[in-house]
Design an enzyme around this catalytic site. Structure first.
Site, PDB file in Angstrom:
ATOM      1  N   HIS A  57       0.859  -1.215   0.047  1.00  0.00           N
ATOM      2  CA  HIS A  57       0.037   0.053  -0.036  1.00  0.00           C
ATOM      3  C   HIS A  57       0.783   1.096   0.034  1.00  0.00           C
ATOM      4  O   HIS A  57       1.358   1.573   1.112  1.00  0.00           O
ATOM      5  CB  HIS A  57      -0.897  -0.153   1.213  1.00  0.00           C
ATOM      6  CG  HIS A  57      -1.606  -1.336   1.454  1.00  0.00           C
ATOM      7  ND1 HIS A  57      -2.576  -1.795   0.672  1.00  0.00           N
ATOM      8  CD2 HIS A  57      -1.665  -2.178   2.581  1.00  0.00           C
ATOM      9  CE1 HIS A  57      -3.131  -2.941   1.031  1.00  0.00           C
ATOM     10  NE2 HIS A  57      -2.570  -3.198   2.066  1.00  0.00           N
ATOM     11  N   GLU A 232      -5.934 -12.446   8.488  1.00  0.00           N
ATOM     12  CA  GLU A 232      -4.765 -11.460   9.265  1.00  0.00           C
ATOM     13  C   GLU A 232      -5.103 -11.365  10.593  1.00  0.00           C
ATOM     14  O   GLU A 232      -4.177 -11.206  11.454  1.00  0.00           O
ATOM     15  CB  GLU A 232      -4.703 -10.160   8.587  1.00  0.00           C
ATOM     16  CG  GLU A 232      -3.813  -9.358   9.059  1.00  0.00           C
ATOM     17  CD  GLU A 232      -3.738  -7.992   8.524  1.00  0.00           C
ATOM     18  OE1 GLU A 232      -2.735  -7.228   8.618  1.00  0.00           O
ATOM     19  OE2 GLU A 232      -4.426  -7.802   7.632  1.00  0.00           O
ATOM     20  N   HIS A 266      -1.269 -12.632   4.066  1.00  0.00           N
ATOM     21  CA  HIS A 266      -1.151 -12.845   5.265  1.00  0.00           C
ATOM     22  C   HIS A 266      -1.395 -14.228   5.606  1.00  0.00           C
ATOM     23  O   HIS A 266      -0.594 -14.928   6.194  1.00  0.00           O
ATOM     24  CB  HIS A 266      -2.090 -11.681   6.262  1.00  0.00           C
ATOM     25  CG  HIS A 266      -1.874 -10.565   5.938  1.00  0.00           C
ATOM     26  ND1 HIS A 266      -0.380  -9.919   5.844  1.00  0.00           N
ATOM     27  CD2 HIS A 266      -2.688  -9.354   5.409  1.00  0.00           C
ATOM     28  CE1 HIS A 266      -0.603  -8.510   5.884  1.00  0.00           C
ATOM     29  NE2 HIS A 266      -1.711  -8.249   5.560  1.00  0.00           N
ATOM     30  N   ASP A 317       3.715  -4.473   2.516  1.00  0.00           N
ATOM     31  CA  ASP A 317       2.342  -3.974   2.850  1.00  0.00           C
ATOM     32  C   ASP A 317       2.281  -2.496   3.257  1.00  0.00           C
ATOM     33  O   ASP A 317       2.385  -1.597   2.784  1.00  0.00           O
ATOM     34  CB  ASP A 317       2.204  -5.061   4.308  1.00  0.00           C
ATOM     35  CG  ASP A 317       0.626  -4.884   4.703  1.00  0.00           C
ATOM     36  OD1 ASP A 317      -0.195  -4.246   4.123  1.00  0.00           O
ATOM     37  OD2 ASP A 317       0.110  -5.726   5.585  1.00  0.00           O
TER      38      ASP A 317
END
Length: 449
Positions: A57, A232, A266, A317
């Site tokens: 991200h 996750e 994840h 991430d």
């Protein structure tokens, strides 16, 4: 045509000596082994294929280090998420481009040459679609072009706040689409890609998409990567069981046709039967050990998963710390802490942890992003050169070289990085690092003023 000569290079998941790579039009035109250095060769010591970052991200790089203050007694992923929502409230497309470019330059400097951008920030601060529904996707494409990193764009479908089509929260307003709106976004995003960039589709999670919407997304994108957050958090698992009677990964394996084009991000909390079934599906587990540690997510059951033949890639991430070697190191160390033993992600046929981790992450990451892996004719010339004059490599041989890089080297271990045949990193720094960082600093200063 460019000619690069290396003392040794990682070819077909093993070291070869005296390797000449000839590069034309961004791809490897020929691979010679046992070659003697010739006039016209650019000489380097060690060549590795660049790694794929399976999960990023990009905009979250701008909030790295801003969420480490304890805000309540039960600080966890869910409280961190509220901080993230507040940070993104003000971001413009230009801000996203500036922040993401900084993250991408750091990725290249540490050995990632392609990134899977799990892109869910679609709309303006009020939650309304831009006139160009892929305005924000264009910002990601600009960051890729500015840095030179390879891009697999993964536009995210996000419609609900929790399982069972629960209403979204106000903080999620910039993410939301219905199926028709997402189809328009996807169509508008494709022309923004250039070079060897590719595109997939990313249902955010089973919290954010209904079964019917998931089926429609898969019909909309019948080929290419499919990425989804799964299992996750323990609360996510409990909520999924309450909704469906099954755990998230269990539900996906039983209902979504999970196969080799899927990457389950994840998958931290797996039951024993899910471990073996996920491994058998051919899908890739997208592991982000640094972020998973930062958020307190938990520890992926890597030992059992690899023993069952599972495939994995690594990602950055939240981009709290961008470093390819650190992701691999953190994966092994998490297992050591959980099991109080050493050298756990190795085996009889691959006894050196570093080489085993690198080879598996190379293959699994490329599969997850829909590109071929490794230094081979016809593949993109994505090459990472290690600096053997770095003190951490003193006395290295073929067996220990990757262990030295992953477990013992600090900054400066990487000398040069080529992406599609263009040298983007030289002497350990992105060639445009100063300009990229200056734009980033100005952006963050304004956002945090």
């Amino acid at each position: 045509m460019t000619s690069l000569w290396f003392e040794r290079a990682w070819i077909g998941n093993r070291w070869e000596k005296g390797v000449r790579l000839r590069i034309a039009d961004g791809r490897i035109a020929s691979v010679e082994t046992g070659a003697v250095e010739e006039a016209g060769d650019e000489r380097h010591r060690v060549a590795l294929p660049g790694l794929c970052n399976v999960h990023s991200h990009g905009f979250q790089r701008g909030m790295a280090g801003l969420s480490e203050r304890r805000s309540r007694p039960d600080d966890n992923f869910w409280s961190w998420r509220e901080i993230m929502y507040r940070f993104l409230d003000r971001l413009t497309p230009d801000d996203v481009a500036a922040i993401t470019a900084q993250a991408y330059a750091e990725m290249l400097e540490t050995g990632f040459t392609r990134v899977g951008e799990f892109h869910y920030l679609h709309h303006d601060p009020a939650g309304a679609a831009y006139a160009d529904p892929a305005e924000m996707a264009g910002a990601i494409a600009r960051a890729s072009a500015a840095t030179g990193i390879g891009l697999t764009l993964l536009p995210v479908f996000y419609a609900h706040g929790n399982f069972g089509a629960a209403p979204p929260s106000a903080g999620q307003r910039r993410f939301l689409n219905d199926i028709d709106g997402f189809a328009k976004l996807l169509d508008a995003a494709r022309p923004k890609l250039s070079g060897d960039a590719n595109i997939g589709v990313a249902p955010h999670s089973l919290r954010a998409v209904t079964p019917d919407e998931l089926e429609a997304l898969l019909d909309m994108s019948p080929v290419g990567p499919v990425h989804i957050h799964a299992a996750e958090q323990e609360k996510e698992v409990a909520d999924c069981v309450a909704w469906s009677g099954a755990r998230p990964v269990e539900w996906l394996l039983g209902n979504a046709g999970v196969d080799a084009r899927w990457c389950l991000i994840h998958s931290t909390h797996l039951a024993e039967h899910e471990v073996s079934r996920l491994a058998a599906s051919g899908a890739v587990a997208g592991l982000c050990p640094v972020t998973e540690a930062n958020l307190g997510d938990g520890i992926f059951p890597a030992i059992d998963y690899l023993a069952a033949g599972g495939r994995f890639g690594v990602g950055t991430d939240s981009n709290i710390l961008v470093d390819a070697a650190q992701e691999l190191r953190a994966l092994e160390y998490s297992q050591r802490l959980a099991h109080r033993a050493r050298a756990l992600l190795a085996g009889e046929e691959a006894p050196f942890v570093g080489a085993n981790l690198f080879a598996r992450a190379l293959d699994g990451g490329a599969q997850a992003l829909g590109v071929p892996a490794g230094l081979a004719v016809g593949h993109a010339a994505d090459i990472v050169s290690l600096d053997l004059d770095h003190p951490s490599f003193a006395g290295s041989d073929d067996a220990t070289l990757l262990d030295r890089w992953i477990f013992a080297a600090r900054a400066g271990a990487i000398d040069s990085v080529w992406r599609a045949g263009v040298k983007r990193v030289e002497k350990g720094r992105h060639v445009d690092a100063e300009a990229i960082a200056a734009t980033y600093r100005a952006c963050i200063a304004r956002l945090l003023a």
